[in-house]
Design an enzyme around this catalytic site. Sequence first.
Site, mmCIF file in Angstrom:
data_model
loop_
_atom_site.group_PDB
_atom_site.id
_atom_site.type_symbol
_atom_site.label_atom_id
_atom_site.label_comp_id
_atom_site.label_asym_id
_atom_site.label_seq_id
_atom_site.Cartn_x
_atom_site.Cartn_y
_atom_site.Cartn_z
ATOM 1 N N LYS A 291 25.187 0.982 9.904
ATOM 2 C CA LYS A 291 24.176 1.408 10.865
ATOM 3 C C LYS A 291 23.072 2.177 10.139
ATOM 4 O O LYS A 291 23.341 3.011 9.286
ATOM 5 C CB LYS A 291 24.809 2.314 11.923
ATOM 6 N N GLU A 377 35.620 0.908 30.235
ATOM 7 C CA GLU A 377 35.540 1.666 31.480
ATOM 8 C C GLU A 377 36.724 1.403 32.404
ATOM 9 O O GLU A 377 37.191 2.314 33.097
ATOM 10 C CB GLU A 377 34.228 1.343 32.198
ATOM 11 N N ARG A 405 31.508 -1.393 35.912
ATOM 12 C CA ARG A 405 32.432 -2.241 35.160
ATOM 13 C C ARG A 405 33.890 -1.894 35.451
ATOM 14 O O ARG A 405 34.787 -2.686 35.180
ATOM 15 C CB ARG A 405 32.150 -2.106 33.664
#
Length: 648
Positions: A291, A377, A405
């Site tokens: 990243k 979730e 979700r």
Amino acid sequence: MTSQVNNNISETPLLDTIKLPSDLRKFPDRDLPQIADELRKEVINAVSITGGHLGSGLGVVELTVALHHVFNTPEDRIIWDVGHQCYPHKILTGRRERMHTLRQPDGLSGFTKRSESEYDPFGAAHSSTSISAGLGMAVARDLSGGDNNIISIIGDGSMSAGMAYEAMNNAGALDARQIVILNDNEMSIAPPVGAMSAYLARLVSGKTYRSIRETAKQLAENLPKFLQRRAAQAEEYARGFATGGGTLFEELGFYYVGPIDGHNLDHLLPVLRNVRDSKDGPILVHVVTQKGKGYEYAESSADKYHGVSKFDIITGAQVKSKPNAPSYTKVFGQSLIDEAVRDDKIVGITAAMPSGTGIDAFGNAFPERTFDVGIAEQHAVTFAAGLATEGYKPFCAIYSTFLQRGYDQVVHDVAIQNLPVRFPIDRAGFVGADGSTHAGSFDITYLASLPNFVVMAPADEAELVHMVATAADYNEGPIAFRYPRGEGVGVDMPEHGEVLEIGKGRIMKEGNKIALLTYGAPLKNALLAAEELETQGLSTTVADARFAKPLDKELITNLAKAHDVLITIEEGSVGGFGSHVMQFMSEAGLLDGSLKVRSMVMPDIFMDQDKPEVMVSKAGLDKKGIIKKVFEALGQEMPSQSTTTISA
């Protein structure tokens, strides 16, 4: 948007010649590293101007170049999971000149978007959808007799979600010809290991190895059963030894290749060509990236540079306005800490968004009572339900748009069993630059319709402190409270939260003709509207409902009987607070007389990104919109001075 130096010599000479991926494919492999370097500069320049997601995009620059060089896009479909990795992709696919409009009104979306470009075959701003969507496209291709490639890129934590494995299990069972690239930016490969891994990846992804493997399998099928098992075990052992793992993916039916260095084009290109030319079904290529690659500030602080405001490229300093009030997220985090100091049963749960929800501060204070379950979730909700069965007080902090979700778990695992799970819901209402995919539009509707739930919304940051205390104290069943993104309204803050009476609102201003009944954040605009209405001779009451469920029926009844007009106001979709008020009033006979009742909600559209206050204005939920609604209910024209003196 071409980067320039002072002598007008372009810093991006090769990138300047690329308008579409077809231009990129004209370059020889040896030029691709320079193109990647120029593309990285362009991403940094663009995001420094607009803000947005930076670290994830920088991590996939070489991968993006390689994909568009090897595959025949847009006929070959490239599906970016989450979508915030797609800035380099947007630059290479005809949108470079518009990158300065990224996440701006009427500008480019911060995510992939089908209506924006034929190179975005699937819109994504939530995680873990790319494999499922790619499988659907692959099956559609096969049903239509096509032969194009389908490539799903997944990573940045998205493999922690069960949906990815559900899709892979289905893809393996169908033996679909689909390519999945696992962008793994949470590990690293030492150079010697990387070189060996790249060699093996080229080997095992090639036709020769695969044909030998298939031949061996066919031969093994003619062997006695016990020898078949031994052959299979030997093959599996060899694959695991050669590639450093991948057994899980193989068990799901995928041919595993990797890991390979995602920043080394000499490693990427031959492997991608091999999998492109394969006609067998599903392949997973494990690519390791970093990243923030190539920008030192993003490399050293990936979390802070995941999403950024405008920043200075030289110093890395982000340009942020000084807040006049603390953010709701920070207030929630500090309030939860305050409650947890006095109650050791309180635990905090987040689904991969610790800083976005304020759970990071709670985690610093109580690391052993803090749980980040990843982008999962559904699991987060049921995990919280399990904790609640044992007498703990879970605060399951999830954005409104992400809690969608886990809705089946909210219903089946929490509401039906009446378990006291607490749901702090961040990003309620309009969220600005993230647009419709992240707007908290539906949580009032989908929670207030459930039996056993208590549903609250603070009108300001002080009320949020009280609602955290109320949720901590409440043990009779599930309880939720929603609050906006951004700063509070600047009210005085209490030292500690007070427990509110469940289902009781409050009168903020007394009048006798117009009643404005607000739920949550719209209270501020309602009070401003009331001041203006008073100047028009319309005595106005403003009430803060606090609760969408249970309703304060006494308050609603009194407002209905004492006023000519009653207007409910909420920053949520139809079917929420106003609908519950209407249902009660209908059953109570309060709609049978001369009272004029209106509900103000979000419009029935998905609104594109803009400043939150502009979105509120467009939705008609600002001061001017409220006044306009009052005069419409009265059947009168809004006085002309109101249209000039009222601002958004």
